[in-house]
Design a protein around this motif. Structure first.
Motif, mmCIF file in Angstrom:
data_model
loop_
_atom_site.group_PDB
_atom_site.id
_atom_site.type_symbol
_atom_site.label_atom_id
_atom_site.label_comp_id
_atom_site.label_asym_id
_atom_site.label_seq_id
_atom_site.Cartn_x
_atom_site.Cartn_y
_atom_site.Cartn_z
ATOM 1 N N SER A 25 18.956 103.099 68.032
ATOM 2 C CA SER A 25 19.554 101.873 67.918
ATOM 3 C C SER A 25 19.985 101.489 66.469
ATOM 4 C CB SER A 25 18.387 101.007 67.884
ATOM 5 O OG SER A 25 17.447 100.906 66.760
ATOM 6 N N PHE A 26 20.090 102.492 65.538
ATOM 7 C CA PHE A 26 20.259 102.223 64.203
ATOM 8 C C PHE A 26 21.847 102.238 63.975
ATOM 9 C CE2 PHE A 26 16.194 104.309 64.109
ATOM 10 C CZ PHE A 26 15.552 103.652 63.290
ATOM 11 N N GLY A 27 22.658 102.875 64.943
ATOM 12 C CA GLY A 27 24.060 102.838 64.905
ATOM 13 C C GLY A 27 24.756 101.351 65.099
ATOM 14 N N VAL A 28 23.831 100.420 65.469
ATOM 15 C CA VAL A 28 24.393 98.926 65.637
ATOM 16 C C VAL A 28 25.034 98.624 64.447
ATOM 17 C CG1 VAL A 28 22.517 97.662 65.272
ATOM 18 C CG2 VAL A 28 23.847 96.981 66.648
ATOM 19 N N ASP A 29 24.750 98.899 63.420
ATOM 20 C CA ASP A 29 25.718 98.572 62.153
ATOM 21 C C ASP A 29 25.473 99.640 61.162
ATOM 22 O OD1 ASP A 29 26.667 97.498 59.879
ATOM 23 O OD2 ASP A 29 25.694 95.549 60.140
ATOM 24 N N ALA A 30 26.345 100.612 61.425
ATOM 25 C CA ALA A 30 26.216 102.032 60.568
ATOM 26 C C ALA A 30 26.538 101.737 59.361
ATOM 27 C CB ALA A 30 27.012 103.004 61.307
ATOM 28 N N PRO A 227 17.212 94.719 58.073
ATOM 29 C CA PRO A 227 17.868 94.873 59.488
ATOM 30 C C PRO A 227 18.079 96.334 59.772
ATOM 31 C CG PRO A 227 18.958 93.120 58.275
ATOM 32 C CD PRO A 227 18.247 93.809 57.377
ATOM 33 N N THR A 228 17.770 97.308 58.904
ATOM 34 C CA THR A 228 17.995 98.855 59.359
ATOM 35 C C THR A 228 16.892 99.312 59.795
ATOM 36 O OG1 THR A 228 17.658 99.731 57.025
ATOM 37 C CG2 THR A 228 19.560 98.933 57.478
ATOM 38 N N GLN A 229 15.846 98.522 59.748
ATOM 39 C CA GLN A 229 14.468 99.044 60.081
ATOM 40 C C GLN A 229 14.284 98.912 61.506
ATOM 41 O OE1 GLN A 229 12.195 100.229 57.661
ATOM 42 N NE2 GLN A 229 14.334 99.747 56.678
ATOM 43 N N GLY A 230 13.528 100.120 62.224
ATOM 44 C CA GLY A 230 13.778 100.119 63.661
ATOM 45 C C GLY A 230 13.328 99.188 64.639
ATOM 46 N N LEU A 231 12.319 98.283 64.078
ATOM 47 C CA LEU A 231 11.740 97.158 64.928
ATOM 48 C C LEU A 231 12.487 95.860 64.815
ATOM 49 C CD1 LEU A 231 8.054 97.438 64.543
ATOM 50 C CD2 LEU A 231 9.309 98.566 66.098
ATOM 51 N N LEU A 232 13.708 96.081 63.953
ATOM 52 C CA LEU A 232 14.547 94.926 63.989
ATOM 53 C C LEU A 232 15.942 95.052 64.238
ATOM 54 C CD1 LEU A 232 13.571 93.579 60.146
ATOM 55 C CD2 LEU A 232 12.745 92.849 62.448
ATOM 56 N N THR A 233 16.405 96.330 64.483
ATOM 57 C CA THR A 233 17.735 96.761 64.798
ATOM 58 C C THR A 233 17.991 96.144 66.062
ATOM 59 O OG1 THR A 233 16.929 98.810 65.516
ATOM 60 C CG2 THR A 233 17.885 98.834 63.484
ATOM 61 N N ARG A 234 17.157 96.050 66.992
ATOM 62 C CA ARG A 234 17.647 95.452 68.405
ATOM 63 C C ARG A 234 17.400 94.100 68.763
ATOM 64 N NH1 ARG A 234 14.443 98.071 72.701
ATOM 65 N NH2 ARG A 234 12.769 98.005 71.308
ATOM 66 N N LEU A 235 16.869 93.439 67.708
ATOM 67 C CA LEU A 235 16.803 92.069 67.774
ATOM 68 C C LEU A 235 18.095 91.145 67.897
ATOM 69 C CD1 LEU A 235 14.020 90.936 65.096
ATOM 70 C CD2 LEU A 235 13.745 91.179 67.586
ATOM 71 N N PRO A 236 18.440 90.186 68.635
ATOM 72 C CA PRO A 236 19.560 89.271 68.765
ATOM 73 C C PRO A 236 19.642 88.621 67.443
ATOM 74 C CG PRO A 236 18.098 89.014 70.655
ATOM 75 C CD PRO A 236 17.504 89.578 69.651
ATOM 76 N N GLU A 238 20.435 85.791 66.411
ATOM 77 C CA GLU A 238 19.779 84.443 65.999
ATOM 78 C C GLU A 238 18.099 84.874 65.834
ATOM 79 O OE1 GLU A 238 19.472 85.032 70.626
ATOM 80 O OE2 GLU A 238 21.154 85.200 68.985
ATOM 81 N N ARG A 239 17.568 85.719 66.213
ATOM 82 C CA ARG A 239 16.150 86.048 65.894
ATOM 83 C C ARG A 239 16.032 86.857 64.907
ATOM 84 N NH1 ARG A 239 12.682 87.795 71.597
ATOM 85 N NH2 ARG A 239 13.025 85.398 72.857
ATOM 86 N N LEU A 240 16.783 87.826 64.489
ATOM 87 C CA LEU A 240 16.876 88.345 63.357
ATOM 88 C C LEU A 240 16.913 87.503 62.150
ATOM 89 C CD1 LEU A 240 17.043 90.861 61.571
ATOM 90 C CD2 LEU A 240 19.489 91.178 62.330
ATOM 91 N N ALA A 241 17.945 86.426 62.302
ATOM 92 C CA ALA A 241 18.349 85.439 61.166
ATOM 93 C C ALA A 241 17.064 84.845 60.930
ATOM 94 C CB ALA A 241 19.505 84.569 61.754
ATOM 95 N N GLU A 242 16.402 84.581 61.830
ATOM 96 C CA GLU A 242 14.796 83.774 61.765
ATOM 97 C C GLU A 242 13.997 84.628 60.960
ATOM 98 O OE1 GLU A 242 11.625 81.206 64.292
ATOM 99 O OE2 GLU A 242 13.441 81.802 65.182
ATOM 100 N N VAL A 243 14.004 85.696 61.258
ATOM 101 C CA VAL A 243 12.896 86.772 60.522
ATOM 102 C C VAL A 243 13.462 86.839 59.054
ATOM 103 C CG1 VAL A 243 12.173 89.223 60.292
ATOM 104 C CG2 VAL A 243 12.294 88.069 62.489
ATOM 105 N N LEU A 244 14.655 86.969 58.855
ATOM 106 C CA LEU A 244 15.159 86.999 57.323
ATOM 107 C C LEU A 244 14.911 85.804 56.606
ATOM 108 C CD1 LEU A 244 18.279 89.147 57.935
ATOM 109 C CD2 LEU A 244 16.144 89.896 57.631
ATOM 110 N N ASP A 245 15.321 84.627 57.191
ATOM 111 C CA ASP A 245 14.955 83.544 56.824
ATOM 112 C C ASP A 245 13.570 83.390 56.119
ATOM 113 O OD1 ASP A 245 17.519 82.605 57.212
ATOM 114 O OD2 ASP A 245 17.020 81.334 58.868
ATOM 115 N N GLY A 246 12.504 83.740 56.825
ATOM 116 C CA GLY A 246 10.960 83.635 56.420
ATOM 117 C C GLY A 246 10.639 84.769 55.525
#
Length: 275
Positions: A25-30, A227-236, A238-246
């Motif tokens: 999944s890491f290649g989503v944003d190489a 966002p390069t961590q394995g548990l975050l690479t596959r988040l949509p 909007e969900r990733l943005a919410e995690v990063l905001d926190g």
């Protein structure tokens, strides 16, 4: 750098190398991965080069070519093997020869090497099959050296990450427990690597090398890394943005930056002759 600590699963005891959807999944944003992921200590690179009988290096899970370029700069000829075509393409654009395959399925075509390395990637390889493959492609005296980055988030930032992730992905089988970071999270992976090496034979007794260092991050730099961590690479998004905001709120409360202690751990073993 904890991407999939298996002991934290709330469901089945899934081994890291079996979680292909995360491993690839890491290649989503190489570009982000290559920009944000930290480089490896030069002392580690020098020690591996010095312990190898020659300059030809096979880089398992080379990703975007981060460690491959470091070994090239140290005078090595590096061939990468990478299961994600997007990551391999990025590595090639940076001057790294890379072939697309999982290491277990990769065809060495009779080629042999002086060292087999893997930078924060060996946990995606079956530890026994990977060690057996390394034994076949290493010359006598060659070095197998998988290594990992391990970092320790400040407690308040770790807690903010855990809370945000659990809020956004409440049904995830994985967690970010603040008390299971650093070597506590990654030592089981190093142990499995050493056990796999012992199981196949053909190597001397594995050693563990350790390099301690630290790196400071601004708020933006940390939010670029996470966002390069394995548990975050596959988040949509909007969900990733919410995690990063926190997490961003916690970093702001800490003064806008954090300094994180890192440990780089390598498990090394020498290919013995006549086996």
């Amino acid at each position: 750098m904890p991407t999939l600590p298996p002991e934290h699963s709330r469901s089945s005891r899934l081994e890291a190398h079996q979680a292909r959807e995360i491993a690839e999944s890491f290649g989503v944003d190489a570009a982000r991965y290559d920009r944000a992921r930290p480089r490896y200590p030069s002392a580690l690179v020098r020690r591996i080069v010095a312990a190898s009988p020659g300059p030809e290096v096979l880089n398992v899970g080379c990703g975007t070519g981060i460690e491959a370029r470091q070994f090239q700069a140290a005078g090595c000829a590096v061939l990468g093997v990478e299961p994600d075509a997007r990551m391999a393409d990025f590595a090639r654009r940076g001057g790294v020869e890379a072939e697309v395959a999982t290491f277990e399925a990769w065809d060495a075509a009779g080629r042999t090497f002086d060292a087999v390395i893997a930078g924060t990637a060996w946990h995606w390889v079956d530890p026994v099959a990977g060690a057996a493959k390394a034994a076949r492609v290493l010359r006598p005296g060659g070095l197998l050296a998988p290594f990992w980055h391990v970092f320790q988030l400040p407690p308040d930032v770790a807690q903010a990450l855990a809370a945000a992730y659990q809020r956004v992905v409440p049904d995830s089988p994985f967690t970010f427990p603040p008390d299971k970071q650093g070597l506590d999270a990654y030592q089981p992976l190093a142990t499995r690597a050493a056990d796999g090496i012992r199981a196949v034979g053909g190597f001397g007794e594995p050693e563990q090398w350790r390099f301690d260092w630290e790196q400071s991050y601004t708020r933006d730099e940390l939010l670029d890394l996470l966002p390069t961590q394995g548990l975050l690479t596959r988040l949509p998004p909007e969900r990733l943005a919410e995690v990063l905001d926190g997490v961003g709120v916690a970093v702001d409360a800490s003064g806008g930056s954090v300094t994180m202690p890192y440990t780089t751990v390598a498990v090394t073993a020498v290919r013995t002759s006549g086996t």
